[in-house]
Enzyme design. Structure first.
Site, PDB file in Angstrom:
ATOM      1  N   ASP A 137      44.152  37.525  39.027  1.00  0.00           N
ATOM      2  CA  ASP A 137      45.435  37.094  39.617  1.00  0.00           C
ATOM      3  C   ASP A 137      46.554  36.972  38.589  1.00  0.00           C
ATOM      4  OD1 ASP A 137      44.394  34.717  38.549  1.00  0.00           O
ATOM      5  OD2 ASP A 137      44.904  33.490  40.288  1.00  0.00           O
ATOM      6  N   ALA A 177      34.554  21.927  39.209  1.00  0.00           N
ATOM      7  CA  ALA A 177      33.459  22.778  39.676  1.00  0.00           C
ATOM      8  C   ALA A 177      33.933  24.190  40.005  1.00  0.00           C
ATOM      9  CB  ALA A 177      32.807  22.147  40.902  1.00  0.00           C
ATOM     10  N   ASP A 203      44.759  30.203  43.708  1.00  0.00           N
ATOM     11  CA  ASP A 203      44.245  28.932  44.227  1.00  0.00           C
ATOM     12  C   ASP A 203      45.297  28.235  45.094  1.00  0.00           C
ATOM     13  OD1 ASP A 203      42.254  29.670  42.512  1.00  0.00           O
ATOM     14  OD2 ASP A 203      42.681  28.133  41.007  1.00  0.00           O
ATOM     15  N   TYR A 216      40.317  29.869  28.929  1.00  0.00           N
ATOM     16  CA  TYR A 216      41.041  30.545  30.012  1.00  0.00           C
ATOM     17  C   TYR A 216      42.319  31.178  29.455  1.00  0.00           C
ATOM     18  CZ  TYR A 216      43.319  31.252  34.544  1.00  0.00           C
ATOM     19  OH  TYR A 216      43.944  31.810  35.630  1.00  0.00           O
TER      20      TYR A 216
HETATM   21  C1  GLA Z   1      41.210  29.635  37.999  1.00  0.00           C
HETATM   22  C2  GLA Z   1      42.704  29.888  38.110  1.00  0.00           C
HETATM   23  C3  GLA Z   1      43.002  31.057  39.050  1.00  0.00           C
HETATM   24  C4  GLA Z   1      42.176  32.275  38.686  1.00  0.00           C
HETATM   25  C5  GLA Z   1      40.710  31.911  38.488  1.00  0.00           C
HETATM   26  C6  GLA Z   1      39.903  33.054  37.965  1.00  0.00           C
HETATM   27  O1  GLA Z   1      40.718  29.189  39.222  1.00  0.00           O
HETATM   28  O2  GLA Z   1      43.362  28.742  38.580  1.00  0.00           O
HETATM   29  O3  GLA Z   1      44.379  31.343  39.030  1.00  0.00           O
HETATM   30  O4  GLA Z   1      42.697  32.908  37.559  1.00  0.00           O
HETATM   31  O5  GLA Z   1      40.541  30.828  37.600  1.00  0.00           O
HETATM   32  O6  GLA Z   1      39.891  34.086  38.888  1.00  0.00           O
END
Ligand code: GLA
Length: 421
Positions: free
Chosen positions: A36, A154, A203, A252
């Site tokens: 994303d 989680a 999300d 991340y």
């Molecule tokens: C987290 C981030 C999302 C996405 C996922 C991995 O949940 O908040 O924006 O990047 O990781 O797909």
């Protein structure tokens, strides 16, 4: 399950007024991981677990936010408490004669009243969404009480559920018209600026837009959406490894930086490349001499994952759940090998799920480094699969996991007090 009526009564007991109720769901992503923030494609469903907010207006310019889970209350001053810099500063309310900050009534001792602080991560999300929305809209003071059954840390987006539920509540109380795309973007910005995670928009979008019984196919560049009905013959099973991933935002952001490093090189080769979304495997091969081995693997994951989302959407539309499962398996392997965001417990959970009859596929879901696995399971086999996954994971790791078949729920909304849950 949260009982909204019990939450309303708890609010009345603490605040002395009747609340309005709001809820926003967590999410589980079926496929399309770490795509994303590369302008790519994702396919989440909204969980049937929610963050609830009971809320009522206040006469002053404060947010007094109580968390039922954490037994804590936080004060946020809408006038001066809204810059990320003040997160660590003490709350400066004028004390009343008895030493309590004026106008507050405590259901717990005053030591529980604190500022939003890094030691209480949930407070940053509430402060962040209030600050972000408050930049362009006139919010009003409010008492809020939060309760949630979305597991925290989680990989099920408890933070997006919290931001979106609080944001919706604050806009509704202030009588401001609510645009769900703007709310999702404000929540994403809150996450960037107040929690320090440079997340994408998946999300927050699904927390706003979720639909019962359907997965969302989302183009994160154009925000074009398509709803894919979940076949009645399968269940989506969520398997929580119980390994919390909350310290992973550094990793991340590092993955995101690797992707951006790849784009910088690839755009030199083809100027119309704005994000990994615009890159093919042939482009990547052509640039291989100019990319580090690590960046090359990160890019390969994103490019192949985007293709898998497209194929999975077609397969789901045709009801070919076996193919969707196979693509989920490939997704996990790519996340483990190329993107390196899995961990031993996730791999163990995936291997256990895949070994069971009736499981079409299983993969880690969310950011990684702990959190949950999502499995696509034949409906008839789901009860025994849930039991067996829990038993085998406990015997392999010594930890009792939380495993449950989830329905796809609705996005954020107000809940009529007095309606039965
Ligand atoms: C987290 C981030 C999302 C996405 C996922 C991995 O949940 O908040 O924006 O990047 O990781 O797909």
């Amino acid at each position: 399950m949260i009982d909204p009526e019990a939450l309303a009564r708890a609010f009345e007991a603490a605040v002395g007024r009747s609340p309005r109720l709001y809820r926003a769901p967590g999410r589980v992503n079926l496929i399309g991981e770490h795509t994303d923030y590369n302008d790519g494609f994702v396919m989440p469903i909204a969980l049937d677990r929610d963050t609830w907010v009971a809320a009522a207006p206040r006469a002053d310019r404060r947010l007094v936010v109580r968390s039922r889970e954490f037994g804590a209350t936080v004060n946020i001053d809408l006038e001066d408490g809204l810059s990320p810099d003040v997160v660590a500063q003490p709350f400066r309310a004028a004390p009343a004669a008895d030493g309590r900050p004026e106008g507050l009534r405590y259901e717990r001792p005053p030591t529980d009243v604190t500022c939003a602080s890094p030691a209480r991560p949930w407070t940053r999300y509430v402060q962040g969404i209030a600050a972000t929305l408050g930049k362009t809209r006139r919010l009003i003071g409010a008492d809020l009480m939060i309760a949630s059954d979305v597991p925290i840390g989680a990989g099920l987006s408890s933070s997006a559920a919290l931001e979106v539920a609080c944001g919706f509540a604050l806009l509704d109380l202030a009588g401001v018209p609510i645009d769900l795309d703007q709310l999702a973007h404000a929540a994403q910005r809150a996450e960037h600026e107040f929690a320090g995670t440079r997340c994408g928009i998946m999300d927050q979008t699904i927390a706003c837009r979720g639909r019962a019984d359907a997965a969302l196919w989302l183009d994160t560049r154009s925000l074009e959406r398509r709803w894919l009905p979940l076949s009645p013959g399968v269940r989506v099973v969520v398997c929580n490894t119980m390994v919390r991933h909350e310290l992973a935002s550094g990793e991340y952001n590092a993955r995101r930086a690797d992707c951006e490093a790849g784009v910088a090189v690839l755009a030199g080769q083809r100027p119309n490349v704005r994000a990994l979304r615009d890159v093919t495997l042939a482009d990547l091969d052509a640039a291989s001499g100019r990319l580090s081995e690590r960046v090359s693997r990160r890019c390969r994951h994103v490019i192949t994952e985007n293709a898998r989302v497209g194929e999975a959407a077609e397969a789901l539309e045709k009801g070919d759940v076996h193919r969707v499962g196979a693509l989920m398996n490939e997704s996990h392997d790519s996340l483990r090998r190329d993107y390196e965001v899995s961990c031993t417990e996730l791999d163990t959970m995936v291997a256990i799920a895949r070994s069971l009859a009736g499981v079409h596929g299983a993969r880690m879901t969310g950011g990684g480094f702990g959190g949950c696995v999502v499995a696509l399971v034949d409906r008839a086999a789901a009860p025994s699969v849930v039991r067996e996954i829990a038993r085998k994971y406990k015997s392999a790791t010594g930890t009792t996991p939380d495993v449950w078949p989830t329905g796809a729920g609705a996005g954020v909304g107000a809940w009529p007090v007095g309606a039965s849950a």
